[in-house]
Scaffold this motif. Structure first.
Motif, PDB file in Angstrom:
ATOM      1  N   MET A   1     -22.267 -18.034  18.821  1.00 53.01           N
ATOM      2  CA  MET A   1     -21.383 -19.112  18.195  1.00 53.01           C
ATOM      3  C   MET A   1     -20.264 -18.369  17.286  1.00 53.01           C
ATOM      4  N   LYS A   2     -19.082 -18.743  17.402  1.00 53.91           N
ATOM      5  CA  LYS A   2     -18.088 -17.900  16.523  1.00 53.91           C
ATOM      6  C   LYS A   2     -18.018 -18.246  15.138  1.00 53.91           C
ATOM      7  N   SER A   3     -17.863 -17.213  14.147  1.00 55.44           N
ATOM      8  CA  SER A   3     -17.744 -17.484  12.699  1.00 55.44           C
ATOM      9  C   SER A   3     -16.873 -16.781  12.040  1.00 55.44           C
ATOM     10  N   LEU A   4     -15.911 -17.338  11.396  1.00 50.52           N
ATOM     11  CA  LEU A   4     -14.713 -16.738  10.897  1.00 50.52           C
ATOM     12  C   LEU A   4     -14.960 -16.915   9.204  1.00 50.52           C
ATOM     13  N   LEU A   5     -14.378 -15.967   8.439  1.00 52.76           N
ATOM     14  CA  LEU A   5     -14.158 -16.071   6.922  1.00 52.76           C
ATOM     15  C   LEU A   5     -12.463 -16.103   6.497  1.00 52.76           C
ATOM     16  N   PHE A   6     -12.075 -17.047   6.202  1.00 47.96           N
ATOM     17  CA  PHE A   6     -10.615 -17.232   5.608  1.00 47.96           C
ATOM     18  C   PHE A   6     -10.620 -16.918   3.942  1.00 47.96           C
ATOM     19  N   ARG A   7      -9.975 -15.867   3.822  1.00 48.24           N
ATOM     20  CA  ARG A   7      -9.735 -15.225   2.288  1.00 48.24           C
ATOM     21  C   ARG A   7      -8.572 -16.236   2.078  1.00 48.24           C
ATOM     22  N   LEU A   8      -8.440 -16.856   0.953  1.00 49.60           N
ATOM     23  CA  LEU A   8      -7.082 -17.529   0.678  1.00 49.60           C
ATOM     24  C   LEU A   8      -6.978 -17.141  -0.786  1.00 49.60           C
ATOM     25  N   TYR A  95     -25.699 -21.378   4.257  1.00 51.95           N
ATOM     26  CA  TYR A  95     -25.489 -22.842   4.349  1.00 51.95           C
ATOM     27  C   TYR A  95     -24.951 -22.888   5.748  1.00 51.95           C
ATOM     28  N   LEU A  96     -23.709 -22.207   5.918  1.00 54.24           N
ATOM     29  CA  LEU A  96     -23.313 -22.398   7.203  1.00 54.24           C
ATOM     30  C   LEU A  96     -24.373 -21.778   8.631  1.00 54.24           C
ATOM     31  N   GLU A  97     -24.854 -20.704   8.184  1.00 55.59           N
ATOM     32  CA  GLU A  97     -26.001 -20.267   9.365  1.00 55.59           C
ATOM     33  C   GLU A  97     -27.060 -21.130   9.455  1.00 55.59           C
ATOM     34  N   THR A 104     -31.282 -15.427  15.537  1.00 51.97           N
ATOM     35  CA  THR A 104     -30.530 -14.705  14.333  1.00 51.97           C
ATOM     36  C   THR A 104     -29.357 -15.370  13.938  1.00 51.97           C
ATOM     37  N   PRO A 105     -28.870 -14.901  12.897  1.00 52.56           N
ATOM     38  CA  PRO A 105     -27.317 -15.483  12.153  1.00 52.56           C
ATOM     39  C   PRO A 105     -26.406 -15.313  13.151  1.00 52.56           C
ATOM     40  N   ALA A 106     -25.368 -15.987  12.963  1.00 50.85           N
ATOM     41  CA  ALA A 106     -24.076 -15.741  13.837  1.00 50.85           C
ATOM     42  C   ALA A 106     -23.706 -14.344  13.886  1.00 50.85           C
ATOM     43  N   ASN A 107     -23.321 -13.927  15.217  1.00 49.31           N
ATOM     44  CA  ASN A 107     -22.849 -12.540  15.716  1.00 49.31           C
ATOM     45  C   ASN A 107     -23.876 -11.468  14.939  1.00 49.31           C
TER      46      ASN A 107
END
Length: 160
Positions: A1-8, A95-97, A104-107
């Motif tokens: 599963m893909k996981s992305l972090l967006f810093r705003l 929470y997301l994982e 194992t957690p994402a990636n």
């Protein structure tokens, strides 16, 4: 599963909200985990909030998960059932994982895997292997991005 972090950063308005929604829509062709870093956001406008609601609906429809952390300002009318917010990045990622089905957690590195850790380029979706966290450059499209210890990808946005 893909996981992305967006810093705003700055004011989360229609412009940032629409760009983020289009990126999220593109990435939700398959289920994914999205973490939004609001620690440098000074304000969320009403239209920006509407885009957050649209993103939450899109994630729900596609089996993806969306959460945020570090929000320094109040969002009028924000319902925790629309989008979960946390104080710390680690809480948000945990929470997301928790939605990730697997051992194992994402990636994260699978001890039995001979390939090592893999990620997908946030721009062209090329599957890439990496050995350590830090800044990376996609050999295919030359996109620059950062990978943290757990394999979360954070893109560098271009300012116009």
């Amino acid at each position: 599963m893909k996981s992305l972090l967006f810093r705003l950063a700055g004011i989360f308005s229609a412009e940032i909200g629409s760009e983020l929604y289009l990126k999220l829509k593109e990435e939700t062709l398959s289920p994914a985990l999205f973490c939004l870093d609001f620690s440098e956001v000074t304000e969320v406008t009403e239209v920006g909030f509407e885009f957050l609601k649209k993103m939450a609906v899109r994630c729900k429809e596609t089996g993806s998960k969306l959460a945020g952390f570090g929000l320094q300002t109040e969002i009028p009318g924000m319902d925790p059932q629309i989008l979960s917010f946390f104080k710390e990045e680690a809480e948000c990622i945990h929470y997301l994982e928790s939605f990730y089905i697997g051992e194992t957690p994402a990636n994260e590195l699978n001890p039995n895997s001979k390939e090592g850790k893999t990620i997908h380029c946030p721009e062209c979706q090329t599957k890439l292997r990496f050995k350590q966290m830090g800044d990376h450059l996609c050999p295919n499209c030359q996109a620059k991005f950062f990978v943290n210890q757990k394999g979360w990808v954070s893109t560098y946005e271009r300012l116009l």
